[in-house]
Design a protein around this motif. Sequence first.
Motif, PDB file in Angstrom:
ATOM      1  N   GLU A   6     -22.537  91.782  18.135  1.00 27.99           N
ATOM      2  CA  GLU A   6     -22.010  93.130  17.960  1.00 27.99           C
ATOM      3  C   GLU A   6     -22.186  93.954  19.231  1.00 27.99           C
ATOM      4  N   LYS A   7     -23.345  93.826  19.863  1.00 26.36           N
ATOM      5  CA  LYS A   7     -23.578  94.548  21.113  1.00 26.36           C
ATOM      6  C   LYS A   7     -22.688  94.020  22.232  1.00 26.36           C
ATOM      7  N   LEU A   8     -22.476  92.720  22.261  1.00 26.50           N
ATOM      8  CA  LEU A   8     -21.640  92.117  23.295  1.00 26.50           C
ATOM      9  C   LEU A   8     -20.236  92.709  23.260  1.00 26.50           C
ATOM     10  N   VAL A   9     -19.754  93.012  22.080  1.00 26.42           N
ATOM     11  CA  VAL A   9     -18.386  93.503  21.923  1.00 26.42           C
ATOM     12  C   VAL A   9     -18.296  95.027  21.911  1.00 26.42           C
ATOM     13  N   TYR A  10     -19.225  95.684  21.225  1.00 27.43           N
ATOM     14  CA  TYR A  10     -19.064  97.116  20.929  1.00 27.43           C
ATOM     15  C   TYR A  10     -19.961  98.077  21.705  1.00 27.43           C
ATOM     16  N   THR A  11     -20.921  97.567  22.483  1.00 29.01           N
ATOM     17  CA  THR A  11     -21.873  98.440  23.160  1.00 29.01           C
ATOM     18  C   THR A  11     -21.763  98.275  24.671  1.00 29.01           C
TER      19      THR A  11
END
Length: 69
Positions: A59-64
């Motif tokens: 999730e962080k790889l994509v959205y943060t």
Amino acid sequence: MFFSLNIKYLRNLKGLTQAQLAEEMGVTSSTVTGWETGKSSPHFQVLLKLHDFFNVDLEKLVYTDLQKE
């Protein structure tokens, strides 16, 4: 979404060239260029490899924006 920025950031953080990351992921360097420019996205299996390789939450790889964390 921040995927393209994060891939470039994480690759540089590890001191890898696009060709080296491509070899680790089993893709071509032009594929990595496409990810980093936002012109393409990896297949799910490769996304999982990137997650494992960089040890970062999907999730962080994509959205943060990881550069700001």
